[in-house]
Design a protein around this motif. Structure first.
Motif, PDB file in Angstrom:
ATOM      1  N   TYR A 168     -83.005  65.090  42.259  1.00 36.91           N
ATOM      2  CA  TYR A 168     -81.604  65.413  42.478  1.00 36.91           C
ATOM      3  C   TYR A 168     -80.719  64.176  42.641  1.00 36.91           C
ATOM      4  N   GLY A 169     -79.449  64.352  42.242  1.00 40.58           N
ATOM      5  CA  GLY A 169     -78.359  63.447  42.601  1.00 40.58           C
ATOM      6  C   GLY A 169     -77.227  64.274  43.165  1.00 40.58           C
ATOM      7  N   ASP A 170     -76.452  63.700  44.079  1.00 37.92           N
ATOM      8  CA  ASP A 170     -75.439  64.469  44.808  1.00 37.92           C
ATOM      9  C   ASP A 170     -74.301  63.530  45.195  1.00 37.92           C
ATOM     10  N   SER A 171     -73.056  63.952  44.945  1.00 38.82           N
ATOM     11  CA  SER A 171     -71.921  63.095  45.266  1.00 38.82           C
ATOM     12  C   SER A 171     -70.675  63.957  45.437  1.00 38.82           C
ATOM     13  N   ALA A 172     -69.684  63.416  46.152  1.00 39.94           N
ATOM     14  CA  ALA A 172     -68.432  64.144  46.360  1.00 39.94           C
ATOM     15  C   ALA A 172     -67.278  63.165  46.484  1.00 39.94           C
ATOM     16  N   VAL A 173     -66.106  63.620  46.054  1.00 44.56           N
ATOM     17  CA  VAL A 173     -64.859  62.872  46.224  1.00 44.56           C
ATOM     18  C   VAL A 173     -63.769  63.842  46.640  1.00 44.56           C
ATOM     19  N   THR A 174     -62.730  63.332  47.281  1.00 49.63           N
ATOM     20  CA  THR A 174     -61.533  64.120  47.557  1.00 49.63           C
ATOM     21  C   THR A 174     -60.386  63.538  46.738  1.00 49.63           C
ATOM     22  N   VAL A 175     -59.674  64.416  46.049  1.00 52.95           N
ATOM     23  CA  VAL A 175     -58.679  64.014  45.054  1.00 52.95           C
ATOM     24  C   VAL A 175     -57.328  64.630  45.404  1.00 52.95           C
ATOM     25  N   ALA A 176     -56.274  63.861  45.211  1.00 52.67           N
ATOM     26  CA  ALA A 176     -54.910  64.363  45.385  1.00 52.67           C
ATOM     27  C   ALA A 176     -54.470  65.128  44.143  1.00 52.67           C
ATOM     28  N   VAL A 177     -53.726  66.200  44.367  1.00 57.84           N
ATOM     29  CA  VAL A 177     -53.109  66.946  43.273  1.00 57.84           C
ATOM     30  C   VAL A 177     -51.648  66.520  43.216  1.00 57.84           C
ATOM     31  N   GLY A 178     -51.306  65.733  42.206  1.00 58.80           N
ATOM     32  CA  GLY A 178     -49.943  65.211  42.125  1.00 58.80           C
ATOM     33  C   GLY A 178     -49.659  64.270  43.285  1.00 58.80           C
ATOM     34  N   ARG A 179     -48.463  64.365  43.848  1.00 61.90           N
ATOM     35  CA  ARG A 179     -48.070  63.498  44.958  1.00 61.90           C
ATOM     36  C   ARG A 179     -48.443  64.136  46.287  1.00 61.90           C
TER      37      ARG A 179
END
Length: 249
Positions: free
Chosen positions: A103-114
């Motif tokens: 397995y590989g596992d990763s996460a990010v948090t991303v902005a939607v627009g401004r």
């Protein structure tokens, strides 16, 4: 029991993690106002399968989708749906893949627009906390040296670490020993050794640390409705020097 991985096993995990990372890049490019989280899930599954890997989350303990898509006050395990993203939202994208049984596992948090500066600061501090934890992932340190570095940075910024969900070992199973909490006193737990592979994943709330799980039995949200951010990397402890981040392109 903590299972140490061989170089060949780590190579397979690096391949799985690289596919996850490349897919997250595609997802970040697709995030915009008006897109549904179901559309993001479709992109994720198609990308993983196109590279010859298997989605790690789909069917795991009954989870119905490839992607965990957690919006705003959702902490982790948000199930993709027809929900449309809006300008100013943040979305946690958590993804796993399997290659050769590993397995590989990763996460990010991303902005939607401004997004406003307060929200941007939450996202920034959470990612910083992940890398500060990774810096402690060296031979000779104890497991909670990682945990303490994360907690110290998060709380210094005025936020709360989630205590009900933690990072984990990873290998032939998505979740292996040891658990990797995002809080704790330094110098506790097992000593870090070469061949250990960990998924380090701070989950950070703008308000209190308490969470609750919705009726879908998966989606965890902040109890006080405050925003939450999540970052994760799969890393391996090296014989000397810094940890190797497997899920970074």
């Amino acid at each position: 029991m903590i299972i140490l991985k061989t170089p060949d096993e780590i190579a397979l995990m690096a391949q799985a993690s690289r596919i996850v990372a490349e897919t997250l890049i595609l997802l970040k490019q697709a995030v915009r106002a008006g897109v549904t989280t179901d559309e993001l899930d479709r992109i994720a599954e198609e990308a993983i399968r196109a590279k010859g890997a298997t989605p790690a989350f789909k069917g795991y303990r009954g989870y119905p989708k490839t992607l965990c898509a957690s919006v705003n006050e959702q902490v982790v395990h948000g199930i993709p749906s027809k929900r449309k993203l809006k300008d100013g939202d943040i979305i946690g994208l958590d993804l796993g893949a399997i290659v050769g049984g590993f397995y590989g596992d990763s996460a990010v948090t991303v902005a939607v627009g401004r997004i406003d500066e307060a929200t941007a600061a939450l996202v920034r501090v959470t990612e910083e906390a992940l890398y500060l934890g990774i810096q402690q992932a060296v031979v000779g340190n104890r497991l909670t040296d990682i945990s303490h570095a994360i907690q110290r940075h998060v709380e210094a910024a005025g936020y709360s670490v989630v205590t009900e969900f933690v990072g984990h070992g990873i290998g032939r199973q998505l979740h292996e020993e040891p658990q990797v909490p995002n809080y704790g006193r330094p110098g506790q737990g097992p000593r870090l050794q070469p061949g250990m592979v960990l998924a380090i994943e701070p989950m950070v709330n703008m308000g209190g640390s308490a969470v609750r799980v919705l009726d879908d039995r998966w989606t965890a949200v902040t109890a006080d409705g405050s925003l939450s951010a999540h970052f994760e990397h799969t890393i391996t402890i090296q014989p000397d020097g810094p940890a190797r981040v497997l899920s970074q392109v």
